[in-house]
Motif scaffolding. Structure first.
Motif, PDB file in Angstrom:
ATOM      1  N   ASN A 300     115.568 -20.700  17.179  1.00  0.00           N
ATOM      2  CA  ASN A 300     115.006 -19.652  16.329  1.00  0.00           C
ATOM      3  C   ASN A 300     113.860 -20.168  15.471  1.00  0.00           C
ATOM      4  N   VAL A 301     114.002 -21.395  14.943  1.00  0.00           N
ATOM      5  CA  VAL A 301     112.925 -21.959  14.123  1.00  0.00           C
ATOM      6  C   VAL A 301     111.677 -22.188  14.969  1.00  0.00           C
ATOM      7  N   VAL A 302     111.848 -22.741  16.166  1.00  0.00           N
ATOM      8  CA  VAL A 302     110.698 -22.979  17.042  1.00  0.00           C
ATOM      9  C   VAL A 302     110.031 -21.664  17.423  1.00  0.00           C
ATOM     10  N   SER A 303     110.837 -20.671  17.798  1.00  0.00           N
ATOM     11  CA  SER A 303     110.273 -19.371  18.162  1.00  0.00           C
ATOM     12  C   SER A 303     109.532 -18.737  16.991  1.00  0.00           C
ATOM     13  N   ASP A 314      93.808 -17.758  13.118  1.00  0.00           N
ATOM     14  CA  ASP A 314      92.618 -18.239  12.407  1.00  0.00           C
ATOM     15  C   ASP A 314      92.952 -18.946  11.104  1.00  0.00           C
ATOM     16  N   ALA A 315      94.081 -18.616  10.519  1.00  0.00           N
ATOM     17  CA  ALA A 315      94.448 -19.214   9.221  1.00  0.00           C
ATOM     18  C   ALA A 315      95.933 -19.516   9.223  1.00  0.00           C
ATOM     19  N   MET A 316      96.286 -20.632   9.787  1.00  0.00           N
ATOM     20  CA  MET A 316      97.692 -21.033   9.862  1.00  0.00           C
ATOM     21  C   MET A 316      98.110 -21.552   8.493  1.00  0.00           C
ATOM     22  N   GLY A 321     105.151 -28.592   9.257  1.00  0.00           N
ATOM     23  CA  GLY A 321     106.073 -29.325   8.404  1.00  0.00           C
ATOM     24  C   GLY A 321     107.053 -28.424   7.679  1.00  0.00           C
ATOM     25  N   THR A 322     106.597 -27.224   7.283  1.00  0.00           N
ATOM     26  CA  THR A 322     107.488 -26.281   6.604  1.00  0.00           C
ATOM     27  C   THR A 322     108.608 -25.836   7.527  1.00  0.00           C
ATOM     28  N   PHE A 323     108.268 -25.560   8.784  1.00  0.00           N
ATOM     29  CA  PHE A 323     109.301 -25.138   9.732  1.00  0.00           C
ATOM     30  C   PHE A 323     110.240 -26.293  10.063  1.00  0.00           C
ATOM     31  N   ALA A 324     109.715 -27.517  10.126  1.00  0.00           N
ATOM     32  CA  ALA A 324     110.576 -28.669  10.385  1.00  0.00           C
ATOM     33  C   ALA A 324     111.577 -28.866   9.240  1.00  0.00           C
ATOM     34  N   LEU A 325     111.103 -28.726   7.995  1.00  0.00           N
ATOM     35  CA  LEU A 325     112.009 -28.840   6.851  1.00  0.00           C
ATOM     36  C   LEU A 325     113.016 -27.700   6.828  1.00  0.00           C
ATOM     37  N   THR A 326     112.585 -26.515   7.279  1.00  0.00           N
ATOM     38  CA  THR A 326     113.507 -25.383   7.357  1.00  0.00           C
ATOM     39  C   THR A 326     114.664 -25.699   8.292  1.00  0.00           C
ATOM     40  N   PHE A 327     114.355 -26.292   9.429  1.00  0.00           N
ATOM     41  CA  PHE A 327     115.425 -26.661  10.359  1.00  0.00           C
ATOM     42  C   PHE A 327     116.357 -27.703   9.745  1.00  0.00           C
ATOM     43  N   VAL A 328     115.802 -28.662   9.024  1.00  0.00           N
ATOM     44  CA  VAL A 328     116.637 -29.678   8.371  1.00  0.00           C
ATOM     45  C   VAL A 328     117.583 -29.021   7.363  1.00  0.00           C
ATOM     46  N   LEU A 329     117.082 -28.022   6.638  1.00  0.00           N
ATOM     47  CA  LEU A 329     117.921 -27.337   5.659  1.00  0.00           C
ATOM     48  C   LEU A 329     119.048 -26.543   6.316  1.00  0.00           C
ATOM     49  N   LEU A 330     118.855 -26.139   7.566  1.00  0.00           N
ATOM     50  CA  LEU A 330     119.891 -25.372   8.261  1.00  0.00           C
ATOM     51  C   LEU A 330     121.031 -26.253   8.764  1.00  0.00           C
ATOM     52  N   VAL A 331     120.844 -27.571   8.765  1.00  0.00           N
ATOM     53  CA  VAL A 331     121.889 -28.463   9.281  1.00  0.00           C
ATOM     54  C   VAL A 331     123.190 -28.331   8.484  1.00  0.00           C
ATOM     55  N   LEU A 398     110.685 -22.815  -0.136  1.00  0.00           N
ATOM     56  CA  LEU A 398     109.876 -23.704   0.694  1.00  0.00           C
ATOM     57  C   LEU A 398     108.673 -22.966   1.270  1.00  0.00           C
ATOM     58  N   PHE A 399     108.875 -21.748   1.716  1.00  0.00           N
ATOM     59  CA  PHE A 399     107.771 -20.957   2.249  1.00  0.00           C
ATOM     60  C   PHE A 399     106.766 -20.602   1.152  1.00  0.00           C
ATOM     61  N   VAL A 400     107.281 -20.327  -0.049  1.00  0.00           N
ATOM     62  CA  VAL A 400     106.399 -19.950  -1.153  1.00  0.00           C
ATOM     63  C   VAL A 400     105.708 -21.181  -1.742  1.00  0.00           C
ATOM     64  N   GLY A 401     106.301 -22.353  -1.551  1.00  0.00           N
ATOM     65  CA  GLY A 401     105.728 -23.574  -2.113  1.00  0.00           C
ATOM     66  C   GLY A 401     106.266 -23.901  -3.481  1.00  0.00           C
ATOM     67  N   GLU A 402     107.474 -23.407  -3.801  1.00  0.00           N
ATOM     68  CA  GLU A 402     108.092 -23.668  -5.095  1.00  0.00           C
ATOM     69  C   GLU A 402     109.494 -24.234  -4.864  1.00  0.00           C
TER      70      GLU A 402
END
Length: 731
Positions: A300-303, A314-316, A321-331, A398-402
């Motif tokens: 789901n994170v990769v998708s 055009d503006a990623m 890194g945010t998605f990688a940390l998201t997966f780590v948080l789901l562990v 994490l997504f918001v940056g706070e």
């Protein structure tokens, strides 16, 4: 196809399904009660947060000199608290005062070439984005770090322009992602517009001009929220709920299939007849469910990351890194789900019964993930310890940056704690063969909550007790957060550490002597603890803090808190040195250590020290407190008593308090943030080594019973309890 037969079969299946009371509860009672209660709770939460935000005054930093009349009107506006130069860096302050920093000029629109398009065909002009400059960067930092809610900048020419009847300019820097900041901007802009109206009216009356002739000054709101934060706010409202729900589903069905499904197929009995241990069964099944749940989360994170990158080519603004940390948080979340669902599903007799057994746990966990979508639900001290919700709001932050380091650390530690509790619960359930074979046992028997007669607690009991005390301490400390620091410390130590520890030991009938280490210590053991208490701070401060220093603001704030707001020295010494030495040692080197001792001295010393470090709730204090905890655990191991550790703890804290309180001249450099000299560090290491050697060759005055003896005592206690129960039944 014969419709009459289809109708007969349909009626039969519906009658059989609806005959089950659990089905009726799931179809009727749960929806009728759950959603109204959930909606009511959420509306109350939103209303409470909105009312609280409306009642809070907005703290506005003023970077510049306001005209006297304007400042008076803003101060009288209500719910606006002006803070001159709050959060302003020295270079920005100097540039604004000298006039070197001028307001950025918005470019004029380019003249149209040829015939102008009709009004209905005119496109909305693109939003002008202020280019990066020192003022914008400083204001963004001040608002993002929550030093202030907004920054008001009266540009240097404002006072002169107002004095000669011209038009000045003020800028409001705010963060649209933060509700408090958006509220501050709305309040400030409203107050400025009212002040401008009054100034304009005075000018027009003074000069006899028609109403509305002059303008006085422009109010220019500047949103400091970057595009990444705005996109992150949208993603953070949806993605945590979706990811956690999919992780739930990833462990829901496999947990049922590997337990209730095996019972239904008759393969569970075959597995129990094989030469395998229950712990091996639970380990294999748990790892299977967890791997499936983890792979579901990963997919789901990769998708999600690929979808976002495709929609925003055009503006990623959300990096990999945010998605990688998201997966780590789901562990830790997948660990919790897998263990909890596996433990609950094993009580079911078949697959359908397993669905009914897991649904009461599935729905609350789903709702906890769902409330993250509310704007008022964010990462704070209250949500950082709530199971499942803490990871959901952490992903949102994490997504918001706070994601402040301390709250991130707290959320991860609490999630790991809940996952460990779920694992212990699952292991406890799988130890009961009667449950695995489809029998029924009471929750009290499964959890081992019966009263013992002497002995020490088990490892699982000590870990569960630590988790309960830690949660009580965390939320209890929030409830008394408005009291003085001295009251907070006293209530936390006595009410949230000491009283629960003594209540658990007495309530479950454990031996206070064996569990809490309430036995005399040898003179050599006390002397070793004395040397460690005098020198450990120098050894740890000169090594651990040299390579892993805490941030200077954190160290300064901690030093101020330790002094308890200027309390007299005896009170500071009592509350900061003596009270923690008694309360924390009885918990960590008493109740927790006694249970961990069954796994061996090294495990007991290391794990109790780690839990001791985690309980202090700061990533910056983890290594120093862990190092001190190792020395405290070693003192308990070598002496068999909690007294040397209490002495060591009290001396260590007492010396730190004394240095901060009296500030001797020879320690001024260290107190101001300088590193401890190597000479002092080596001296501390030598004295600490001497203390460890004294402990090494000390012997307890009365040896502690070995873990095997404790187990025998527990077994005798259980037999005695059973016999007592039988006698009572006969009577």
């Amino acid at each position: 196809m014969r419709l009459a037969i289809v109708w007969t079969i349909l009626r039969k299946e519906l009658v059989e399904s609806l005959r089950d009371r659990r089905t009726l509860v799931r179809l009727v009672v749960v929806p009728l009660l759950l959603y109204p209660l959930f909606a009511l709770a959420m509306s109350k939460l939103v209303g409470f947060e909105a009312a609280a935000r409306e009642a809070r005054p907005s703290r506005i930093a003023v970077w510049g000199e306001l005209a006297e009349g304007l400042q008076t009107r803003l101060s009288a506006a209500g719910k606006i608290e002006l803070a001159p130069w709050a959060g302003a860096p020295p270079d920005v302050r100097e540039g604004l005062l000298s006039g070197a920093l001028a307001p950025p000029v918005e470019p004029a629109p380019a003249p149209d070439e040829g015939e102008a398009p009709p009004p209905e065909a005119e496109a909305e002009p693109p939003r002008w984005i202020e280019p990066e400059n020192p003022v914008l960067a400083a204001a963004r930092a001040a608002v993002s770090e929550r030093k202030v809610d907004a920054v008001l900048i009266p540009w240097p020419s404002l006072g002169a322009e107002l004095g000669r009847g011209g038009k000045g300019a003020v800028a409001i820097y705010f963060d649209s992602v933060r509700a408090d900041s958006a509220t501050a901007e709305a309040r400030l802009e409203g107050a400025l517009r009212r002040a401008r109206t009054a100034i304009v009216a005075d000018r027009e009356a003074e000069r006899g001009l028609p109403e509305g002739f002059s303008r006085a000054f422009d109010v220019v709101p500047r949103d400091v929220a970057a595009d990444s934060r705005k996109v992150g706010q949208i993603l953070g409202a949806m993605m945590p709920m979706l990811l956690i729900l999919m992780s739930l589903l990833g462990s829901f069905l496999p947990a049922i299939d590997l337990t209730a499904g095996e019972k239904e197929r008759g393969t569970m009995q075959t597995l129990l007849c094989a030469p395998v241990r229950p712990i091996e069964i639970i380990s294999g099944k748990f790892l299977a469910v967890w791997v499936i749940s983890l792979l579901t989360a990963l997919g789901n994170v990769v998708s999600m990351s690929l979808t976002v990158s495709r929609l925003l080519p055009d503006a990623m603004v959300v990096g990999p890194g945010t998605f990688a940390l998201t997966f780590v948080l789901l562990v830790p979340v997948t660990l919790l789900f897998s263990a909890l669902f596996l433990a609950l599903a094993v009580f079911a007799k078949d697959f359908k019964d397993g669905q009914n057994a897991l649904m009461p746990a599935y729905l609350p966990l789903s709702l906890l993930a769902g409330i993250t979508a509310l704007p008022v639900v964010e990462l704070n001290p209250w949500t950082a310890y709530a199971p499942v919700l803490n990871i959901a709001v952490l992903i949102k932050a994490l997504f918001v940056g706070e994601a402040p380091a301390d709250l991130l650390f707290t959320a991860l530690v609490s999630s790991a704690l809940y996952a460990c509790l779920a694992l212990l619960f699952a292991a406890r359930v799988f130890e009961r063969e009667s449950v695995l074979l489809g029998g029924h046992e009471s929750a009290r028997a499964v959890l081992g909550l019966g009263r013992r007669a002497g002995g020490a607690p088990s490892t699982s009991f000590s870990l569960v007790a630590f988790a309960g005390v830690q949660v009580l301490f965390f939320y209890g400390s929030l409830l008394i957060a408005r009291t003085s620091v001295a009251v907070q410390l006293a209530v936390s130590q006595v009410g949230f550490f000491l009283v629960p520890t003594l209540a658990l030991v007495a309530g479950f009938g454990y031996s206070p002597r064996a569990t809490l280490g309430l036995r005399p210590a040898s003179v050599r053991g006390l002397a070793g603890a004395l040397l460690l208490g005098v020198a450990a701070w120098a050894a740890i401060g000169g090594t651990v803090l040299r390579w892993f220093p805490a941030p200077e603001p954190f160290a300064r704030e901690l030093g101020e808190l330790v002094l308890l707001g200027g309390q007299p020295y005896p009170i500071v010494l009592l509350l900061v040195a003596v009270t923690p030495a008694v309360c924390e040692e009885l918990l960590f080197r008493g109740l927790v250590y006694a249970g961990l001792r069954r796994a061996g001295p090294a495990v007991a010393i290391g794990v109790s020290a780690l839990l001791f470090g985690l309980a202090h709730g700061s990533v910056y204090r983890l290594l120093p407190t862990f190092s001190l905890g190792l020395a405290l655990g070693y003192a308990r191991h070598r002496t068999g008593s909690v007294l040397p550790g209490a002495l060591l703890h009290a001396l260590n804290n007492g010396l730190a308090v004394s240095l901060l309180y009296f500030k001797p001249s020879w320690a001024q450099g260290v107190l101001e943030g300088e590193l401890l000299p190597w000479s002092v560090t080596f001296a501390g290491m030598v004295v600490s080594l001497a203390g460890l050697l004294l402990l090494r060759f000390s012997a307890p005055s009365a040896p502690e019973p070995e873990p095997e003896e404790n187990a025998k005592m527990d077994e005798r206690g259980r037999r005695g309890g059973a016999a007592g129960g039988g006698s009572a039944a006969q009577g």
